[in-house]
Design a protein around this motif. Structure first.
Motif, PDB file in Angstrom:
ATOM      1  N   CYS A 138      35.536  -2.509 -12.767  1.00  0.00           N
ATOM      2  CA  CYS A 138      34.699  -3.701 -12.948  1.00  0.00           C
ATOM      3  C   CYS A 138      35.305  -4.911 -12.253  1.00  0.00           C
ATOM      4  O   CYS A 138      36.462  -5.252 -12.489  1.00  0.00           O
ATOM      5  N   GLY A 140      33.655  -8.359  -9.528  1.00  0.00           N
ATOM      6  CA  GLY A 140      32.978  -8.845  -8.336  1.00  0.00           C
ATOM      7  C   GLY A 140      33.939  -9.569  -7.409  1.00  0.00           C
ATOM      8  O   GLY A 140      35.161  -9.478  -7.559  1.00  0.00           O
ATOM      9  N   PRO A 148      34.924  -7.515  -3.163  1.00  0.00           N
ATOM     10  CA  PRO A 148      34.844  -7.360  -4.621  1.00  0.00           C
ATOM     11  C   PRO A 148      36.096  -6.673  -5.160  1.00  0.00           C
ATOM     12  O   PRO A 148      36.624  -5.741  -4.531  1.00  0.00           O
ATOM     13  N   GLU A 170      31.353  -1.226 -10.499  1.00  0.00           N
ATOM     14  CA  GLU A 170      30.537  -2.358 -10.974  1.00  0.00           C
ATOM     15  C   GLU A 170      31.106  -3.577 -10.265  1.00  0.00           C
ATOM     16  O   GLU A 170      32.198  -4.043 -10.589  1.00  0.00           O
ATOM     17  N   ASP A 171      30.401  -4.105  -9.275  1.00  0.00           N
ATOM     18  CA  ASP A 171      30.976  -5.104  -8.385  1.00  0.00           C
ATOM     19  C   ASP A 171      30.211  -6.429  -8.362  1.00  0.00           C
ATOM     20  O   ASP A 171      30.246  -7.150  -7.365  1.00  0.00           O
ATOM     21  N   ARG A 172      29.525  -6.774  -9.464  1.00  0.00           N
ATOM     22  CA  ARG A 172      28.736  -8.009  -9.485  1.00  0.00           C
ATOM     23  C   ARG A 172      29.222  -9.017 -10.526  1.00  0.00           C
ATOM     24  O   ARG A 172      28.661 -10.103 -10.645  1.00  0.00           O
ATOM     25  N   SER A 173      30.240  -8.693 -11.287  1.00  0.00           N
ATOM     26  CA  SER A 173      30.640  -9.543 -12.413  1.00  0.00           C
ATOM     27  C   SER A 173      31.729 -10.540 -12.023  1.00  0.00           C
ATOM     28  O   SER A 173      32.514 -10.307 -11.102  1.00  0.00           O
ATOM     29  N   ASN A 174      31.761 -11.644 -12.759  1.00  0.00           N
ATOM     30  CA  ASN A 174      32.734 -12.696 -12.510  1.00  0.00           C
ATOM     31  C   ASN A 174      33.638 -12.996 -13.701  1.00  0.00           C
ATOM     32  O   ASN A 174      34.527 -13.834 -13.600  1.00  0.00           O
ATOM     33  N   GLN A 178      30.688 -10.421 -18.363  1.00  0.00           N
ATOM     34  CA  GLN A 178      29.841  -9.792 -17.352  1.00  0.00           C
ATOM     35  C   GLN A 178      30.345  -8.401 -16.987  1.00  0.00           C
ATOM     36  O   GLN A 178      29.535  -7.495 -16.738  1.00  0.00           O
ATOM     37  N   ASN A 182      27.386  -5.809 -17.513  1.00  0.00           N
ATOM     38  CA  ASN A 182      26.869  -5.188 -16.293  1.00  0.00           C
ATOM     39  C   ASN A 182      27.164  -3.696 -16.250  1.00  0.00           C
ATOM     40  O   ASN A 182      26.322  -2.896 -15.840  1.00  0.00           O
ATOM     41  N   GLN A 186      24.347  -0.888 -15.962  1.00  0.00           N
ATOM     42  CA  GLN A 186      24.322  -0.111 -14.722  1.00  0.00           C
ATOM     43  C   GLN A 186      24.507   1.381 -14.967  1.00  0.00           C
ATOM     44  O   GLN A 186      23.861   2.204 -14.313  1.00  0.00           O
TER      45      GLN A 186
END
Length: 251
Positions: A138, A140, A148, A170-174, A178, A182, A186
């Motif tokens: 995990c 981003g 990421p 999972e590469d969209r979290s900050n 998240q 996420n 996902q």
């Protein structure tokens, strides 16, 4: 003696102001800036009151505020550190988990940070003991990162010999919230046997956020390298956990 007391309060005011300013640089711990800033004001009030022998009501009032805030700080810091330390253990359920979330952390252009390497090494060791598990990597891309975090995490584990089919991205979290939310959406993790790996100072909060997301909360701590990093991380975690408690998201 009076001069020494003034210097002590002034030094504390500068220290708290510096720590509060540092909190402003990173969104997850900005809550700490207001509290530490208030402590700085209170300590400055104490220095002012000692300097002028309590002649000015404004100095006395600011000093009283500082004492109250400092007392709250000491009690809350001790309580939250107790929560953090109480979570530094491995649940046996991690060895049967189907999905293990490995939480991201800062990366450099050519390598993961030392704290993230520790998480990845721990995840690799767990995968050797639980080869059926899927590692959900995990993280981003931060504003100062060249990719990421999850991508570099995958590359690191592949170089160590982890099988590609065991690594999910999972590469969209900050942030941690998240990361978990996420990953849950996902990979449809609700109802699955889940676990989480992060550094030991972060594990108690990660377990709480896993529970709030409706996931199983088994955890495994990764050791934090360097005592200086661990000390700074415990202060950061205090601010993050206090923010969750005040907003009602911890309990």
């Amino acid at each position: 003696m009076k001069t020494l007391e003034i210097k002590l309060w002034a030094l504390l005011a500068i220290l708290f102001a510096g720590l509060g300013g540092a909190c402003l640089t990173w969104a997850p711990i900005r809550f700490g800036a207001a509290f530490l800033g208030a402590l700085a004001v209170g300590c400055a009030g104490e220095a002012c009151m000692v300097s002028f022998s309590g002649k000015y009501p404004a100095c006395r009032n600011i000093a009283r505020l500082g004492r109250v805030l400092f007392g709250i700080f000491l009690v809350s810091f001790a309580a939250i550190q107790g929560l953090i330390v109480s979570g530094e253990y491995t649940d046996e359920e991690v060895y049967e988990a189907e999905y293990v979330l490995v939480l991201g952390a800062h990366i450099y252009p050519d390598r993961p940070s030392a704290a993230l390497q520790s998480r990845l090494d721990t995840a690799y060791t767990l995968l050797e003991q639980n080869p059926q598990a899927k590692l959900v990597l995990c993280g981003g891309q931060g504003p100062d990162e060249n990719m990421p975090e999850a991508h570099m995490m995958r590359d690191y584990l592949l170089e160590k010999g982890a099988p590609a089919h065991s690594l999910l991205i999972e590469d969209r979290s900050n942030n941690t919230i998240q990361n978990i939310e996420n990953a849950k959406a996902q990979f449809q993790l609700e109802g699955q046997k889940t676990a989480v790996i992060t550094n030991e100072f972060h594990l108690a909060r990660a377990r709480r956020l896993m529970a709030q997301a409706g996931l199983e909360t088994a955890g495994m701590p990764a050791p934090t390298p360097y005592w200086t990093l661990r000390a700074v991380s415990h202060l950061r975690e205090y601010c993050s956990t206090l923010g969750l408690i005040v907003t009602g998201r911890y309990f």
